[in-house]
Design a protein around this motif. Structure first.
Motif, PDB file in Angstrom:
ATOM      1  N   VAL A  76       0.772  -1.173  -0.037  1.00 55.73           N
ATOM      2  CA  VAL A  76      -0.018   0.052  -0.094  1.00 55.73           C
ATOM      3  C   VAL A  76       0.689   1.111  -0.193  1.00 55.73           C
ATOM      4  CG1 VAL A  76      -1.701   1.192   1.541  1.00 55.73           C
ATOM      5  CG2 VAL A  76      -1.919  -1.190   1.137  1.00 55.73           C
ATOM      6  N   CYS A  77       1.768   1.239   0.816  1.00 58.22           N
ATOM      7  CA  CYS A  77       2.907   2.339   0.782  1.00 58.22           C
ATOM      8  C   CYS A  77       3.339   2.495  -0.407  1.00 58.22           C
ATOM      9  CB  CYS A  77       3.879   2.175   1.747  1.00 58.22           C
ATOM     10  SG  CYS A  77       3.862   3.249   3.275  1.00 58.22           S
ATOM     11  N   VAL A  78       3.988   1.769  -1.334  1.00 53.31           N
ATOM     12  CA  VAL A  78       4.737   1.838  -2.483  1.00 53.31           C
ATOM     13  C   VAL A  78       3.614   2.208  -3.316  1.00 53.31           C
ATOM     14  CG1 VAL A  78       5.506   0.650  -4.434  1.00 53.31           C
ATOM     15  CG2 VAL A  78       6.309   0.160  -2.240  1.00 53.31           C
ATOM     16  N   ALA A  79       2.418   1.721  -3.599  1.00 57.49           N
ATOM     17  CA  ALA A  79       1.371   2.445  -4.257  1.00 57.49           C
ATOM     18  C   ALA A  79       1.061   3.821  -3.984  1.00 57.49           C
ATOM     19  CB  ALA A  79      -0.057   1.369  -4.253  1.00 57.49           C
ATOM     20  N   ASP A 121       1.030   9.222  -5.198  1.00 61.70           N
ATOM     21  CA  ASP A 121       1.336  10.768  -4.990  1.00 61.70           C
ATOM     22  C   ASP A 121       2.503  11.508  -5.642  1.00 61.70           C
ATOM     23  OD1 ASP A 121      -0.880  10.427  -2.840  1.00 61.70           O
ATOM     24  OD2 ASP A 121       0.785   9.686  -1.655  1.00 61.70           O
ATOM     25  N   ALA A 122       3.517  10.743  -6.093  1.00 64.54           N
ATOM     26  CA  ALA A 122       4.574  11.344  -6.755  1.00 64.54           C
ATOM     27  C   ALA A 122       3.940  11.576  -7.855  1.00 64.54           C
ATOM     28  CB  ALA A 122       5.697  10.500  -6.633  1.00 64.54           C
ATOM     29  N   SER A 123       3.376  10.670  -8.727  1.00 62.44           N
ATOM     30  CA  SER A 123       2.859  10.980 -10.024  1.00 62.44           C
ATOM     31  C   SER A 123       2.178  12.012 -10.271  1.00 62.44           C
ATOM     32  CB  SER A 123       2.326   9.694 -10.461  1.00 62.44           C
ATOM     33  OG  SER A 123       2.805   8.640 -10.527  1.00 62.44           O
ATOM     34  N   ALA A 164       4.844  12.002  -0.371  1.00 59.71           N
ATOM     35  CA  ALA A 164       5.384  10.802  -0.745  1.00 59.71           C
ATOM     36  C   ALA A 164       7.009  10.458  -0.441  1.00 59.71           C
ATOM     37  CB  ALA A 164       5.379  10.908  -2.572  1.00 59.71           C
ATOM     38  N   ALA A 165       7.817  11.384  -0.462  1.00 59.47           N
ATOM     39  CA  ALA A 165       8.950  11.173   0.126  1.00 59.47           C
ATOM     40  C   ALA A 165       9.041  10.758   1.575  1.00 59.47           C
ATOM     41  CB  ALA A 165       9.983  12.510  -0.115  1.00 59.47           C
ATOM     42  N   GLY A 166       8.191  11.334   2.338  1.00 61.74           N
ATOM     43  CA  GLY A 166       8.026  11.165   3.981  1.00 61.74           C
ATOM     44  C   GLY A 166       7.561   9.667   3.884  1.00 61.74           C
ATOM     45  N   GLY A 206     -10.024   8.558  -4.355  1.00 58.05           N
ATOM     46  CA  GLY A 206      -9.219   7.482  -4.413  1.00 58.05           C
ATOM     47  C   GLY A 206      -7.849   7.538  -3.626  1.00 58.05           C
ATOM     48  N   TYR A 207      -7.222   8.808  -3.729  1.00 63.13           N
ATOM     49  CA  TYR A 207      -5.965   9.178  -3.071  1.00 63.13           C
ATOM     50  C   TYR A 207      -6.335   9.305  -1.614  1.00 63.13           C
ATOM     51  CZ  TYR A 207      -3.883  10.579  -7.588  1.00 63.13           C
ATOM     52  OH  TYR A 207      -3.236  10.672  -8.897  1.00 63.13           O
ATOM     53  N   LEU A 208      -7.210   9.733  -1.134  1.00 63.53           N
ATOM     54  CA  LEU A 208      -7.621   9.797   0.349  1.00 63.53           C
ATOM     55  C   LEU A 208      -7.691   8.553   0.602  1.00 63.53           C
ATOM     56  CD1 LEU A 208      -8.420  11.371   2.905  1.00 63.53           C
ATOM     57  CD2 LEU A 208     -10.687  11.153   1.826  1.00 63.53           C
ATOM     58  N   SER A 209      -8.435   7.632   0.049  1.00 61.55           N
ATOM     59  CA  SER A 209      -8.500   6.257   0.497  1.00 61.55           C
ATOM     60  C   SER A 209      -7.069   5.395   0.608  1.00 61.55           C
ATOM     61  CB  SER A 209      -9.450   5.193  -0.436  1.00 61.55           C
ATOM     62  OG  SER A 209     -10.644   5.906  -0.317  1.00 61.55           O
ATOM     63  N   LEU A 210      -6.150   5.657  -0.301  1.00 58.98           N
ATOM     64  CA  LEU A 210      -4.896   5.102  -0.532  1.00 58.98           C
ATOM     65  C   LEU A 210      -3.973   5.587   0.668  1.00 58.98           C
ATOM     66  CD1 LEU A 210      -2.980   3.116  -2.361  1.00 58.98           C
ATOM     67  CD2 LEU A 210      -2.500   5.015  -3.525  1.00 58.98           C
ATOM     68  N   ASN A 211      -3.977   6.765   0.807  1.00 62.98           N
ATOM     69  CA  ASN A 211      -3.161   7.440   1.945  1.00 62.98           C
ATOM     70  C   ASN A 211      -3.744   7.060   3.521  1.00 62.98           C
ATOM     71  OD1 ASN A 211      -0.898   8.700   0.645  1.00 62.98           O
ATOM     72  ND2 ASN A 211      -2.724   9.652  -0.357  1.00 62.98           N
TER      73      ASN A 211
END
Length: 116
Positions: free
Chosen positions: A8-11, A16-18, A55-57, A101-106
């Motif tokens: 999940v972190c890698v995704a 986030d970086a993209s 993303a870096a964090g 989607g970004y909210l859910s992933l994070n």
């Protein structure tokens, strides 16, 4: 559990970086979306910096600094809560799935990071 956290972190890092890069490049869809929800284009570099820092964090958290990873995930969750709120405030629902989607992933990265 740790394997799920890493996946999940890698995704989340990639996602986030993209989107941070898309913000920096002023991609057409980013400009259109920000205009629809009332976010000035002049804010895009700052928003991109926040996403990239998150993303870096997350990456540093994966590499061993768990507290920093947790803080980054929490910051990204708050960021995307704001993005969803901007969509709701502007009544732009046709593409609200993206910030959700970004909210859910994070959020998943945050919850799994705390659990590991």
């Amino acid at each position: 559990m740790f394997t799920a956290y890493v996946a999940v972190c890698v995704a989340a890092i990639v996602a986030d970086a993209s989107i941070a890069v898309a913000d920096l490049l002023r991609a057409r869809f980013v400009l259109a979306n920000s205009a629809e929800v009332g976010v000035p284009a002049s804010w895009l570099p700052w928003l991109a910096a926040l996403k990239a820092a998150g993303a870096a964090g997350l990456l540093v958290g994966l590499l061993g600094a768990g507290a920093l990873g947790t803080a980054a995930a929490a910051g990204l969750v708050l960021f995307f809560v704001g993005a969803v709120a901007a969509h709701v405030r502007a009544r732009v629902f046709h593409n609200i799935a993206f910030p959700v989607g970004y909210l859910s992933l994070n959020t998943a990265a945050l919850v799994l990071g705390v659990a590991v």
